[in-house]
Enzyme design. Structure first.
Site, PDB file in Angstrom:
ATOM      1  N   GLU A 294      -1.502   2.444  -4.251  1.00 53.33           N
ATOM      2  CA  GLU A 294      -1.980   1.329  -5.136  1.00 53.33           C
ATOM      3  C   GLU A 294      -1.332   0.289  -4.815  1.00 53.33           C
ATOM      4  O   GLU A 294      -0.125   0.224  -4.764  1.00 53.33           O
ATOM      5  CB  GLU A 294      -1.903   2.088  -6.540  1.00 53.33           C
ATOM      6  CG  GLU A 294      -2.686   1.554  -7.418  1.00 53.33           C
ATOM      7  CD  GLU A 294      -4.023   2.369  -7.532  1.00 53.33           C
ATOM      8  OE1 GLU A 294      -4.282   3.238  -6.859  1.00 53.33           O
ATOM      9  OE2 GLU A 294      -4.745   2.106  -8.498  1.00 53.33           O
TER      10      GLU A 294
ATOM     11  N   ASP B 232       2.525  12.759 -10.562  1.00 54.49           N
ATOM     12  CA  ASP B 232       3.259  11.513 -10.708  1.00 54.49           C
ATOM     13  C   ASP B 232       2.394  10.616 -11.555  1.00 54.49           C
ATOM     14  O   ASP B 232       1.174  10.911 -11.963  1.00 54.49           O
ATOM     15  CB  ASP B 232       3.565  10.846  -9.349  1.00 54.49           C
ATOM     16  CG  ASP B 232       2.568  10.974  -8.409  1.00 54.49           C
ATOM     17  OD1 ASP B 232       1.366  10.984  -8.943  1.00 54.49           O
ATOM     18  OD2 ASP B 232       2.874  11.044  -7.079  1.00 54.49           O
TER      19      ASP B 232
ATOM     20  N   LYS C 287       0.087   7.728 -12.840  1.00 53.29           N
ATOM     21  CA  LYS C 287      -1.233   7.147 -12.614  1.00 53.29           C
ATOM     22  C   LYS C 287      -1.279   5.737 -12.409  1.00 53.29           C
ATOM     23  O   LYS C 287      -0.989   4.998 -13.647  1.00 53.29           O
ATOM     24  CB  LYS C 287      -2.562   7.559 -13.142  1.00 53.29           C
ATOM     25  CG  LYS C 287      -3.608   7.162 -12.679  1.00 53.29           C
ATOM     26  CD  LYS C 287      -4.846   7.678 -13.205  1.00 53.29           C
ATOM     27  CE  LYS C 287      -6.191   7.623 -12.496  1.00 53.29           C
ATOM     28  NZ  LYS C 287      -6.581   6.114 -12.486  1.00 53.29           N
TER      29      LYS C 287
ATOM     30  N   ASP D 297      20.859 -15.270   1.099  1.00 58.88           N
ATOM     31  CA  ASP D 297      19.317 -15.875   1.512  1.00 58.88           C
ATOM     32  C   ASP D 297      19.648 -16.634   2.572  1.00 58.88           C
ATOM     33  O   ASP D 297      18.602 -16.845   3.522  1.00 58.88           O
ATOM     34  CB  ASP D 297      18.930 -16.438   0.288  1.00 58.88           C
ATOM     35  CG  ASP D 297      18.629 -15.473  -0.914  1.00 58.88           C
ATOM     36  OD1 ASP D 297      18.955 -14.117  -0.575  1.00 58.88           O
ATOM     37  OD2 ASP D 297      18.172 -15.901  -1.960  1.00 58.88           O
TER      38      ASP D 297
ATOM     39  N   ARG E   2     -10.189   0.268  -1.145  1.00 60.27           N
ATOM     40  CA  ARG E   2     -10.850   1.318  -1.662  1.00 60.27           C
ATOM     41  C   ARG E   2     -12.496   1.099  -1.329  1.00 60.27           C
ATOM     42  O   ARG E   2     -13.184   1.776  -0.702  1.00 60.27           O
ATOM     43  CB  ARG E   2     -10.780   2.178  -2.802  1.00 60.27           C
ATOM     44  CG  ARG E   2     -11.760   3.254  -3.002  1.00 60.27           C
ATOM     45  CD  ARG E   2     -11.188   3.960  -4.348  1.00 60.27           C
ATOM     46  NE  ARG E   2     -11.874   5.219  -4.663  1.00 60.27           N
ATOM     47  CZ  ARG E   2     -12.912   5.150  -5.567  1.00 60.27           C
ATOM     48  NH1 ARG E   2     -13.019   4.191  -6.339  1.00 60.27           N
ATOM     49  NH2 ARG E   2     -13.610   6.089  -5.865  1.00 60.27           N
TER      50      ARG E   2
ATOM     51  N   CYS F 174      -2.427 -31.941 -27.157  1.00 59.06           N
ATOM     52  CA  CYS F 174      -2.299 -33.212 -27.759  1.00 59.06           C
ATOM     53  C   CYS F 174      -1.084 -33.802 -27.240  1.00 59.06           C
ATOM     54  O   CYS F 174      -0.068 -33.317 -26.864  1.00 59.06           O
ATOM     55  CB  CYS F 174      -1.365 -32.620 -29.091  1.00 59.06           C
ATOM     56  SG  CYS F 174      -0.614 -33.793 -30.091  1.00 59.06           S
TER      57      CYS F 174
ATOM     58  N   LYS G 231      -1.343  16.993  -8.614  1.00 59.49           N
ATOM     59  CA  LYS G 231      -2.216  17.534  -7.326  1.00 59.49           C
ATOM     60  C   LYS G 231      -1.636  18.945  -7.025  1.00 59.49           C
ATOM     61  O   LYS G 231      -0.435  19.061  -7.060  1.00 59.49           O
ATOM     62  CB  LYS G 231      -1.722  16.312  -6.529  1.00 59.49           C
ATOM     63  CG  LYS G 231      -2.169  15.108  -6.543  1.00 59.49           C
ATOM     64  CD  LYS G 231      -1.377  13.968  -6.125  1.00 59.49           C
ATOM     65  CE  LYS G 231      -0.792  13.185  -7.036  1.00 59.49           C
ATOM     66  NZ  LYS G 231      -0.390  11.842  -6.410  1.00 59.49           N
TER      67      LYS G 231
ATOM     68  N   CYS H 191      -0.816 -33.018 -36.143  1.00 58.75           N
ATOM     69  CA  CYS H 191      -0.797 -34.497 -36.454  1.00 58.75           C
ATOM     70  C   CYS H 191      -2.059 -35.344 -36.396  1.00 58.75           C
ATOM     71  O   CYS H 191      -2.104 -36.368 -36.652  1.00 58.75           O
ATOM     72  CB  CYS H 191       0.229 -34.932 -34.905  1.00 58.75           C
ATOM     73  SG  CYS H 191      -0.736 -35.245 -33.454  1.00 58.75           S
TER      74      CYS H 191
HETATM   75  S1  IVH Z   1      -3.593  10.820  -5.749  1.00 59.44           S
HETATM   76  C1  IVH Z   1      -7.497  13.002  -3.878  1.00 59.44           C
HETATM   77  N1  IVH Z   1      -1.920   9.767  -7.443  1.00 59.44           N
HETATM   78  O1  IVH Z   1      -6.603   6.842  -9.304  1.00 59.44           O
HETATM   79  C2  IVH Z   1      -6.952  12.012  -4.737  1.00 59.44           C
HETATM   80  N2  IVH Z   1      -4.011   8.587  -7.044  1.00 59.44           N
HETATM   81  O2  IVH Z   1      -9.114   6.773 -10.783  1.00 59.44           O
HETATM   82  C3  IVH Z   1      -5.479  11.476  -4.293  1.00 59.44           C
HETATM   83  N3  IVH Z   1      -4.140   6.678  -8.340  1.00 59.44           N
HETATM   84  O3  IVH Z   1      -8.606   6.760  -6.387  1.00 59.44           O
HETATM   85  C4  IVH Z   1      -5.164  10.515  -5.273  1.00 59.44           C
HETATM   86  N4  IVH Z   1      -2.363   6.660  -9.124  1.00 59.44           N
HETATM   87  O4  IVH Z   1      -6.734   5.362  -6.180  1.00 59.44           O
HETATM   88  C5  IVH Z   1      -3.262   9.608  -6.728  1.00 59.44           C
HETATM   89  N5  IVH Z   1      -0.227   8.504  -8.510  1.00 59.44           N
HETATM   90  C6  IVH Z   1      -1.593   8.608  -8.126  1.00 59.44           C
HETATM   91  C7  IVH Z   1      -2.386   7.611  -8.444  1.00 59.44           C
HETATM   92  C8  IVH Z   1      -3.865   7.735  -8.013  1.00 59.44           C
HETATM   93  C9  IVH Z   1      -3.467   5.893  -8.953  1.00 59.44           C
HETATM   94  C10 IVH Z   1      -5.816   6.213  -8.100  1.00 59.44           C
HETATM   95  C11 IVH Z   1      -6.337   6.443  -7.080  1.00 59.44           C
HETATM   96  C12 IVH Z   1      -7.697   7.194  -7.306  1.00 59.44           C
HETATM   97  C13 IVH Z   1      -8.089   6.675  -8.741  1.00 59.44           C
HETATM   98  C14 IVH Z   1      -8.889   7.402  -9.641  1.00 59.44           C
END
Ligand code: IVH
Length: 693
Positions: free
Chosen positions: A190, A128, A130, A44, A151, A445, A309, A430
């Site tokens: 995110e 993946d 959420k 560091d 967003r 306290c 997706k 107390c």
């Molecule tokens: S893909 C076109 N992957 O969830 C859609 N979104 O509730 C592409 N989100 O607006 C999104 N984790 O902000 C994707 N692994 C993930 C995500 C994710 C969280 C968010 C995203 C979206 C919201 C909807």
């Protein structure tokens, strides 16, 4: 003459520019090694020296402070309000499904909307976790981060560029040897706050009498949308990338599949959601969902479902969007970890710092698989804000904390005539009147000899957050305090086996274990554990480690003044002041003298001692479900000199894999890292630990 000095300064400028460029590259490389790969190459101090050199160059030649300079990561720009700007491409939300049937229904709809596409194309979905944070879009022009937008409402977002530059795990300049980085790349992902950081932040908020955040998502949002980016910098946010917006990738072939896209994002230097993979049918989609749901608590951050997706990006484009969401992506949400139950009564706990914390005693209810009978209400303001009353039906939820929160009362179910809750004005233990200090939310306290305060600090001393003394139950500590035998943590170390056995229900074996556990702790306590055990206000385990890394022993720490403490990383005026105040207090000094006399006066382990440890200098990582809490394993490994990593990297020595180890195992195997199961790991500790040096 004038001309000469001009020439000279141009020359100097060019030299400085070259050096600054080199420093930027080096610092970013070390940043990545440290924050993403968990494999630092330099200390560091060495990092700080490079960093300071760059700051100085940029101060002398302000034009050298580029947009991707690592010095921007500490924040500093203060805005008067957040500006808003439109997204070039709308940021859509996602449709939700809650069951396998609904998932299949969504997929069928996509099939029907694109009958000409092949079944192979339409069955491959990238999945993946959420992430439960705040969506954000980063724009890179010619490889450099130039803008970050939240967003917002999907059409227009807030400009958070300065704040996002302070987030350490994202590249300020895209990685890669490419001579032609994308002309424009919008990366979406995110912003998250890890659970640990969230808990620490809330602890700090409470200690400073400020409002706590309800969950990590709110904390992340609040921390990002700051006008002063140095506040964001202190909050340790992370960005995980999961998609892209507008693209202009120049000469490169555009990515055909989501899988390729995710790989590219990670090559550019982004962290991506863990455990992403392709699913080819409902069965795979469902089993992945169950797996992620079952392991969600092992992740350091909150997730609330799985996103699927369509893998083929051409087919994605062909499917397009409904009014609010894509037709090619869907979120399969976890069932909520919320529940309704009756609040039997509000109890007041008195903590080790004298803070009165209201706790809701609940009719037991199952919440995300755990039976819950208590929830925290934080403080008087929170009770008033929620207007919860004893005997109300309340909604509770588990957010970041293990202890659930009360979301609020169900007013329709409130029995008539319930009186509002009156917060006590005297200490329930107390009886002394309590005080609410200026600017603080908590009532305290302030009676130094309040039995609750004393009891809690002794319990804390030996608890996991303190010396971590194995195998002495809290109940016994309480009994010893109640009987008057133990009045300070030092007294615990003088209790004999014989004395213990005179207590009811204390057998010989337990008594022996009790005394030997304390004896072991006395002889082997590390300096950082000892500091954490003292319970200095605002000094948790992390700060204790920082202090122990800097000072050789307690004598040095006791003598440190505020100025000196402020030089240490992550120690601000508030913490430094609190440390000083602790050591200046005469009863604390007396207590420390007693520890010294008892021989509980740790020194920082010197090199030879550390090297003698079983896992000295080894890098280990735990993954999957283990039979004991991961924290316990972490401590065991650390006690034997190991560094515990958080990600798989080339210089990892061992991966210790439990059940369902997931992608870390795959990656480790790819890199040829030694993988051990639990038994092998425990063996390794034993054999090596007993090896004479
Ligand atoms: S893909 C076109 N992957 O969830 C859609 N979104 O509730 C592409 N989100 O607006 C999104 N984790 O902000 C994707 N692994 C993930 C995500 C994710 C969280 C968010 C995203 C979206 C919201 C909807």
């Amino acid at each position: 003459m004038t001309q000469f000095s001009l020439l000279e300064s141009t020359d100097e400028h060019a030299r400085a520019a070259r050096r600054a460029e080199k420093l930027r590259k080096e610092l970013e490389r070390h940043n990545r090694l440290y924050h993403q790969l968990d494999a630092p190459e330099i200390t560091d101090e060495a990092y700080d020296a490079l960093f300071r050199e760059l700051v100085e160059l940029e101060e002398t030649f302000p034009d050298l402070r580029t947009l991707d300079s690592p010095t921007r990561r500490v924040g500093g720009a203060v805005l008067s309000s957040l500006e808003t700007r439109p997204h070039r491409e709308r940021m859509y939300g996602l449709d939700n499904v809650f069951s396998a049937e609904e998932w299949a229904g969504f997929q069928q709809k996509a099939f029907r909307a694109l009958p000409e596409a092949s079944p192979e194309v339409m069955s491959a979905w990238w999945a993946d976790p959420k992430l439960d944070g705040l969506a954000c879009e980063l724009t890179y022009e010619n490889g450099i981060l130039v803008q970050a937008l939240t967003r917002g409402d999907g059409e227009v977002g807030e400009v958070v560029t300065e704040s996002m530059r302070t987030v350490r795990n994202l590249p300020l300049r895209l990685n890669g040897k490419d001579a032609f980085p994308p002309r424009r790349l919008e990366v979406r992902g995110e912003v998250l706050m890890f659970r640990k950081e969230f808990e620490e932040l809330n602890e700090r908020q409470t200690a400073l009498g400020q409002k706590r955040f309800a969950n990590p998502r709110n904390a992340a949002a609040g921390s990002l949308r700051q006008l002063d980016s140095s506040v964001t910098a202190a909050r340790k946010l992370r960005f995980l990338a999961y998609g892209v917006g507008e693209l202009d990738v120049q000469y490169r072939k555009p990515w055909e599949t989501y899988e390729e896209l995710m790989k590219a994002l990670s090559d550019y230097g982004f962290e991506t959601p863990p455990q992403g993979r392709l699913c080819h049918n409902l069965e795979e989609a469902e089993s992945y969902y169950r797996y992620v749901e079952g392991t969600r608590d092992l992740l350091p951050f909150e997730i609330d479902g799985v996103v699927y997706k369509l893998n083929n990006r051409e087919a994605q484009r062909a499917l397009g969007f409904t009014a609010r969401a894509p037709r090619f992506a869907v979120a399969w949400k976890f069932t909520a970890r919320r529940a309704e139950t009756r609040l039997r009564r509000i109890m007041i706990q008195v903590g080790r710092t004298g803070v009165l914390t209201p706790v809701a005693e609940l009719e037991p209810v199952s919440l995300g698989g755990v039976v819950v009978s208590r929830a925290t209400l934080h403080n008087e303001d929170e009770i008033r804000r929620l207007d919860v009353r004893e005997n109300d039906t309340v909604v509770i939820q588990r957010a970041g904390d293990v202890i659930p929160d009360v979301v609020g009362p169900v007013l329709e179910k409130r029995p008539e005539g319930l009186p509002p809750y009156e917060f006590p004005r005297t200490c329930p233990v107390c009886g002394v009147p309590v005080r609410r200090l200026k600017g603080e939310a908590a009532w305290r306290c302030l009676n130094m000899s309040c039995p609750a305060v004393i009891m809690r600090s002794i319990v804390h001393f030996v608890s996991k957050a303190g010396l971590d003394v194995d195998g002495i139950g809290q109940k016994w500590v309480e009994t010893l305090i109640e009987s008057g035998r133990v009045k300070s943590p030092a007294d615990l170390f003088t209790v004999t086996q014989k004395e213990l056995m005179s207590y009811e229900r204390m057998g010989e074996i337990s008594a022996v274990n009790f005394v030997s556990a304390l004896e072991k702790a006395r002889l082997s306590a590390s300096l950082s554990r000892f500091i954490a055990a003292l319970g200095i206000r605002l000094v948790g385990e992390q700060t204790a480690r920082t202090l122990a890394g800097h000072y050789k022993n307690m004598d040095e720490l006791c003598a440190a003044d505020v100025e000196e403490l402020l030089q240490l990383p992550d120690i601000g005026p508030e913490v430094a002041g609190s440390i000083r105040a602790f050591f200046e207090n005469s009863s604390n000094r007396e207590l420390l003298e007693r520890f010294r006399e008892l021989g509980l006066w740790p020194q920082r382990q010197d090199k030879t001692e550390t090297e003698a440890a079983a896992l000295s200098g080894k890098k280990v990582l735990f993954t999957g479900t283990l039979s004991r809490p991961r924290d316990e394993y972490r401590r065991m490994a650390e006690a034997q000199g190991a560094n515990v990593a958080s990600a798989v990297s080339r210089n990892l020595d061992y991966l210790i894999a439990g059940e369902n180890p997931g992608s870390k195992l795959v990656k480790a195997q790819e890199l040829g890292i030694r993988v051990l199961d639990e038994t092998a790991f425990l063996k390794l500790l034993e054999t090596k630990a007993s090896r004479p040096e």
